[in-house]
Design a protein around this motif. Structure first.
Motif, mmCIF file in Angstrom:
data_model
loop_
_atom_site.group_PDB
_atom_site.id
_atom_site.type_symbol
_atom_site.label_atom_id
_atom_site.label_comp_id
_atom_site.label_asym_id
_atom_site.label_seq_id
_atom_site.Cartn_x
_atom_site.Cartn_y
_atom_site.Cartn_z
ATOM 1 N N ASP A 58 0.860 -1.181 0.000
ATOM 2 C CA ASP A 58 0.000 0.000 0.000
ATOM 3 C C ASP A 58 0.899 1.235 0.000
ATOM 4 O OD1 ASP A 58 -1.754 2.071 0.447
ATOM 5 O OD2 ASP A 58 -2.797 1.118 2.127
ATOM 6 N N GLY A 59 0.903 1.977 -1.107
ATOM 7 C CA GLY A 59 1.789 3.124 -1.245
ATOM 8 C C GLY A 59 1.119 4.463 -0.990
ATOM 9 N N ARG A 60 -0.023 4.483 -0.360
ATOM 10 C CA ARG A 60 -0.701 5.754 -0.120
ATOM 11 C C ARG A 60 0.160 6.679 0.738
ATOM 12 N NH1 ARG A 60 -6.428 3.606 1.979
ATOM 13 N NH2 ARG A 60 -4.971 2.078 2.868
ATOM 14 N N GLY A 61 0.241 7.954 0.332
ATOM 15 C CA GLY A 61 1.066 8.926 1.042
ATOM 16 C C GLY A 61 2.536 8.856 0.686
ATOM 17 N N GLN A 62 2.874 8.017 -0.301
ATOM 18 C CA GLN A 62 4.273 7.808 -0.646
ATOM 19 C C GLN A 62 4.514 8.055 -2.140
ATOM 20 O OE1 GLN A 62 6.044 4.285 1.604
ATOM 21 N NE2 GLN A 62 3.866 3.814 1.706
ATOM 22 N N VAL A 63 5.751 8.377 -2.468
ATOM 23 C CA VAL A 63 6.177 8.522 -3.856
ATOM 24 C C VAL A 63 7.031 7.311 -4.215
ATOM 25 C CG1 VAL A 63 7.558 9.864 -5.490
ATOM 26 C CG2 VAL A 63 6.105 11.036 -3.829
ATOM 27 N N ALA A 64 6.676 6.649 -5.311
ATOM 28 C CA ALA A 64 7.515 5.582 -5.854
ATOM 29 C C ALA A 64 8.434 6.213 -6.888
ATOM 30 C CB ALA A 64 6.649 4.504 -6.501
ATOM 31 N N MET A 65 9.739 5.976 -6.741
ATOM 32 C CA MET A 65 10.702 6.546 -7.677
ATOM 33 C C MET A 65 11.836 5.555 -7.911
ATOM 34 S SD MET A 65 12.485 9.452 -5.238
ATOM 35 C CE MET A 65 13.903 9.744 -6.327
ATOM 36 N N PRO A 66 12.595 5.752 -8.978
ATOM 37 C CA PRO A 66 13.718 4.846 -9.207
ATOM 38 C C PRO A 66 14.681 4.876 -8.021
ATOM 39 C CG PRO A 66 13.332 6.233 -11.125
ATOM 40 C CD PRO A 66 12.481 6.782 -10.024
ATOM 41 N N GLY A 67 15.228 3.719 -7.668
ATOM 42 C CA GLY A 67 16.220 3.678 -6.605
ATOM 43 C C GLY A 67 17.391 4.585 -6.917
ATOM 44 N N LEU A 68 17.927 5.233 -5.883
ATOM 45 C CA LEU A 68 19.079 6.105 -6.083
ATOM 46 C C LEU A 68 20.326 5.273 -6.386
ATOM 47 C CD1 LEU A 68 18.534 8.716 -3.226
ATOM 48 C CD2 LEU A 68 17.908 8.906 -5.634
#
Length: 450
Positions: A58-68
């Motif tokens: 559950d990714g609510r409230g979160q940003v999914a982005m490419p790993g650094l």
């Protein structure tokens, strides 16, 4: 996207995406579908509501982005964090670091690598480019903990031909290791510690075996000035005349790159990239920083890095991203450069290109490796959100990373590390530190003489 069961679905999040011109943007109330270690789809949360999956987040409230990606570090040097403080570069090397490194054992390197990987996973780093000694131990840690890495066995000309040969043997043996998560490079230390003959031989080996090169060059302006005084050429010109620039080369730091070097970099026969680790430059009081804008103008990607924790004190690429943006504004006198979205481009696609993985990492798009981090933006320091890019670069912290995923495998969930045991590493490393930091023997692994 197919209707067959997915390995992993992240739903309800905002996803950092890139458009056809590679401009970062954001898809809200979105979902990421992962199959076989790859991003299968970036779609809407509604589209995956009834999709079967082995695991859901559950990714609510979160940003999914490419790993650094940490484009240049010496991961095992976390064992020397804080051991050489408030010193000029020459004293830092000669009086503390290189005497201590002459004590290194493979076990010290392994423990340092374990601690470093734990720190990077917790900070949202999914891939790192490492340039150090006893790299078999680092490769073993990478395979076990699930990270991705670009590894090179460092060598000096003072080691004789066997140093270069060992670097080649390591690169060939570990290439495509850990199920493809390990890539390798030849790793001469720098033009001031590796002579022209060794650099030329390294370039020939790189071309023969299809290997990239990872080295330090033009680290600071002093190195460039000394090279000009003694040899009449800059360190970058040394790389040109020895053929290193005809290979795919990752240059660490480059704060001493001069305007006269730019045409050589622009017209190099190989793929040239630069890794910038700004925190260390501030600590060493170097007068210049990586010329990011000039390199951008000639098409040279600049990836984000930390260098080793002995000089930088942390492996926090999140901090490197913010500092890069701020220092570029200060040094250019232009608040419009670097923008937050430009900083995100350096942290994602440019960093992927810097380590030779621009075709597989750096953006969340179908067919790319599923190296993903989830960043929690519900904290008071990230609210309210008026400009999401600015929030990520200038307000969020590495500690806001909740989940870290590599090749679709969850390595940290809700801040809990799943593949590394930090307390046992800290305990054993503490027992070994007295022998490691002893400088009473009077030896150095090398001399710093630019």
């Amino acid at each position: 996207m197919t209707d067959s069961p997915a390995d992993l679905v992240i739903t309800g999040c905002t996803v950092l995406v890139h458009d056809e011109q590679e401009r970062p943007g954001f898809a809200e109330n979105a979902a990421v579908v992962v199959r076989d270690g790859l991003v299968d789809a970036v779609t809407t949360a509604a589209a995956v509501r009834h999709l079967d999956a082995a695991e859901r987040i559950d990714g609510r409230g979160q940003v999914a982005m490419p790993g650094l990606i940490n484009c240049h570090t010496h991961a095992p040097m976390v064992a020397l964090r804080g051991v050489a403080e408030d010193l000029p570069t020459e004293e830092w090397f000669n009086d503390v670091v290189w005497p201590i490194e002459s004590n290194l054992t493979e076990r010290d390197v392994e423990l340092g690598a374990r601690l470093a990987c734990a720190e990077m996973i917790r900070g949202g780093v999914t891939c790192f480019a490492d340039h150090y000694f006893a790299m078999d131990a680092v490769a073993a840690v990478v395979e076990e903990c699930g990270m991705r890495a670009h590894l090179g066995e460092a060598y000096f000309s003072s080691q004789g031909p066997q140093g270069r040969e060992k670097s080649l043997e390591f690169a060939l043996r570990h290439r495509c290791g850990a199920g493809g998560r390990i890539t390798t490079a030849l790793a001469p230390h720098a033009p001031y510690t590796v002579d022209d003959a060794d650099l030329a031989a390294t370039a020939a080996l790189a071309r023969e075996h299809g290997l990239p090169v990872h080295l330090h060059a033009a680290e600071n302006r002093d190195q460039t000035d000394v090279s000009l005084d003694r040899h009449g050429v800059t360190p970058i010109e040394v790389l040109g005349r020895t053929g290193i620039l005809d290979t795919d080369v990752l240059i660490a730091h480059g704060t001493g790159i001069l305007e006269r070097d730019l045409p050589l970099l622009e017209n190099a026969g190989g793929r040239v990239a630069v890794a910038s680790a700004p925190r260390g430059y501030l600590k060493f009081a170097w007068p210049t920083t990586t010329p990011v804008r000039a390199l951008r103008d000639i098409g040279v990607p600049v990836g984000l890095a930390t260098d080793g924790a002995a000089s930088n004190n942390s492996l926090d690429v999140w901090e490197s991203m913010a500092l890069t943006a701020l220092i570029q504004k200060s040094t250019t006198g232009d608040p419009r450069w670097l923008t937050a979205r430009q900083a995100l481009h350096h942290a994602t696609l440019q960093s992927a290109r810097a380590v030779g993985l621009g075709d597989t990492l750096g953006t969340l798009a179908p067919g790319r490796r599923a190296d993903i981090v989830l960043v929690d933006l519900t904290g008071p320091h990230t609210q309210p959100v008026h400009d999401l890019a600015a929030t990520l670069v200038h307000s969020a912290r590495s500690s806001d990373v909740r989940t870290t995923i590599v090749d679709g495998r969850v390595l940290m969930r809700d801040r809990e590390l799943l593949t590394l045991d930090v307390p046992s590493v800290v305990r054993e490393l503490g027992e070994r530190l007295p022998a490691l930091v002893d400088r009473g023997h009077g030896r150095r692994i090398q001399d710093y003489k630019t």
